[in-house]
Design an enzyme around this catalytic site. Sequence first.
Site, PDB file in Angstrom:
ATOM      1  N   GLU A  73      -9.732  21.751 -38.641  1.00 24.43           N
ATOM      2  CA  GLU A  73      -8.953  22.404 -39.694  1.00 24.43           C
ATOM      3  C   GLU A  73      -9.521  23.735 -40.186  1.00 24.43           C
ATOM      4  OE1 GLU A  73      -8.021  19.756 -42.907  1.00 24.43           O
ATOM      5  OE2 GLU A  73      -6.928  18.387 -41.598  1.00 24.43           O
ATOM      6  N   GLU A  82      -6.033  13.177 -36.860  1.00 25.78           N
ATOM      7  CA  GLU A  82      -6.171  12.540 -38.182  1.00 25.78           C
ATOM      8  C   GLU A  82      -4.808  12.196 -38.711  1.00 25.78           C
ATOM      9  OE1 GLU A  82      -8.277  14.671 -41.300  1.00 25.78           O
ATOM     10  OE2 GLU A  82      -9.865  15.215 -39.907  1.00 25.78           O
TER      11      GLU A  82
HETATM   12  C1  BGC Z   1      -9.978  16.579 -43.461  1.00 23.39           C
HETATM   13  C2  BGC Z   1     -10.809  15.384 -43.838  1.00 23.39           C
HETATM   14  C3  BGC Z   1     -10.328  14.857 -45.170  1.00 23.39           C
HETATM   15  C4  BGC Z   1      -8.901  14.420 -45.029  1.00 23.39           C
HETATM   16  C5  BGC Z   1      -8.292  13.846 -46.284  1.00 23.39           C
HETATM   17  C6  BGC Z   1      -8.524  16.433 -43.722  1.00 23.39           C
HETATM   18  O1  BGC Z   1      -8.062  17.617 -44.226  1.00 23.39           O
HETATM   19  O2  BGC Z   1     -10.225  16.946 -42.133  1.00 23.39           O
HETATM   20  O3  BGC Z   1     -12.146  15.767 -43.876  1.00 23.39           O
HETATM   21  O4  BGC Z   1     -11.121  13.826 -45.665  1.00 23.39           O
HETATM   22  O5  BGC Z   1      -8.117  15.514 -44.668  1.00 23.39           O
HETATM   23  O6  BGC Z   1      -8.212  14.808 -47.291  1.00 23.39           O
HETATM   24  C1  BGC Z   2      -6.508  18.678 -47.071  1.00 19.23           C
HETATM   25  C2  BGC Z   2      -7.658  17.886 -47.688  1.00 19.23           C
HETATM   26  C3  BGC Z   2      -7.964  18.445 -49.055  1.00 19.23           C
HETATM   27  C4  BGC Z   2      -6.727  18.451 -49.909  1.00 19.23           C
HETATM   28  C5  BGC Z   2      -6.992  19.030 -51.242  1.00 19.23           C
HETATM   29  C6  BGC Z   2      -5.322  18.703 -47.994  1.00 19.23           C
HETATM   30  O1  BGC Z   2      -4.319  19.473 -47.452  1.00 19.23           O
HETATM   31  O2  BGC Z   2      -6.157  18.118 -45.845  1.00 19.23           O
HETATM   32  O3  BGC Z   2      -8.803  17.952 -46.909  1.00 19.23           O
HETATM   33  O4  BGC Z   2      -8.990  17.720 -49.671  1.00 19.23           O
HETATM   34  O5  BGC Z   2      -5.673  19.171 -49.267  1.00 19.23           O
HETATM   35  O6  BGC Z   2      -5.901  18.776 -52.071  1.00 19.23           O
END
Ligand code: BGC
Ligand code: BGC
Length: 438
Positions: free
Chosen positions: A159, A352
Amino acid sequence: MATDAGKPIPRFPDGFVWGVSTSAHQIEGAVDEREPSVWDVFTGEPGRVKDGSTADVACDHYHRYREDVALLAALGVDAYRFSVSWPRVNSPGGLDFYDRLVDELCAAGVAPVPTLFHWDLPASLDWLERDTAERFAAYVSVVAERLGDRVGKWITLNEPAEHTLLGHALGAHAPGRRLLFDALPVAHHQLLAHGLAVRALRAAGARDIGIANSHGPAWAASEKDEDVAAAGFYDTLLNRLFAEPVILGEYPDGLGELMPGDVAADLKVIAEPVDWYGVNYYAPSLVGAPQGTDTEYGGLPLPAELPFSVREIEGRPVTDFGWPVVPEALTELLTGFRERYGDRLPPVVITENGCSYEGVDDQERIAYLDAHIRALHAASEAGVDVRGYFVWSLMDNFEWAEGYARRFGLVHVDYETLTRTPKASYHWFRDVLRAARG
Ligand code: BGC
Ligand code: BGC
């Protein structure tokens, strides 16, 4: 929500890979056994992490990885996506840890799928500097040299969009900068790092390489021109800016002109062919014209000066994070990519997908995953070449700026005792995997 829940999950094509994901900073702990990352610095600053916690211990996976690999083996996944911490590899004995982990996985019959960067940049480095991309490739060579005899699938970056947006444009993640559009070089340097890493991995003999990009449909808040335009811009920033340099070798909508360096030459590197394209999917976004005020969405601070605003999607269940549950948007996303990129779209792996809910009897998580796997199957039926699905996450962990308040795991972690307890969703997923093979 999922009307089909309870019915068997339909079959995916042969060779489909089922897995779960984690990342180093979110689970490992053992911070004093490596040099610091930007996340250690960030969490040390007051007010950055909502519950004031740090990842100093996290799940203590560094010391308990054998127990965690046993959980993976009992779950019956084909593959485990974890990340290699660059600051750990820079530290004495750091690479030995991943060597042991990979051995343990291979002995358990679980394919190791390392991600080489999942946001924990060494604190001495900075993605605003082009040189970071070259250093990344050098580090990747060292890791590939050591683990390449046992690793098949590799992931370069996780990401880069969120790391750019949250870390450098909005300041909600490490390193905590609020540069807004001046953060664009961070996107370019990460993409360049990806391309250089693909070359480094190929030079080390790797044949199964992907990237994990986050994507989601951007829906316009209304049919009004200004809302449609704002949603289109958001789509460009979050989806196209990170997909098109890799898939097409070009930046969308003239954004290349805003990038530093010899962009045309860099794009040739960035477009080094990958073997598959990883998609992290959580939810779609509803986007409209700016509303003239600062807003917050899903924990994200969105300043008024952005050329769009993100709205609530109504009439949908939401996870504990407040993210709407919209499984069919995953089908829409993937069939949309297929329409946009045609045969240039590499085979897709969902690297994911998951949700945050409290509790060990996590029926909502089962419903979420069940519906999303069916939505993925629908995309496959519609002609998208789908090769795998990884749940985020194996276990509850340090959820970045949210600290330990959000639980995404199939396995519950008690942060006092570090006891792991498989949730209902873990048992459910184990049964899905058994049926998929039966
Ligand atoms: C990230 C993870 C994160 C998950 C849930 C993703 O954006 O790669 O590290 O824990 O989303 O927020
Ligand atoms: C990401 C997460 C992040 C979250 C924050 C999401 O789009 O995948 O990693 O923690 O946004 O709100």
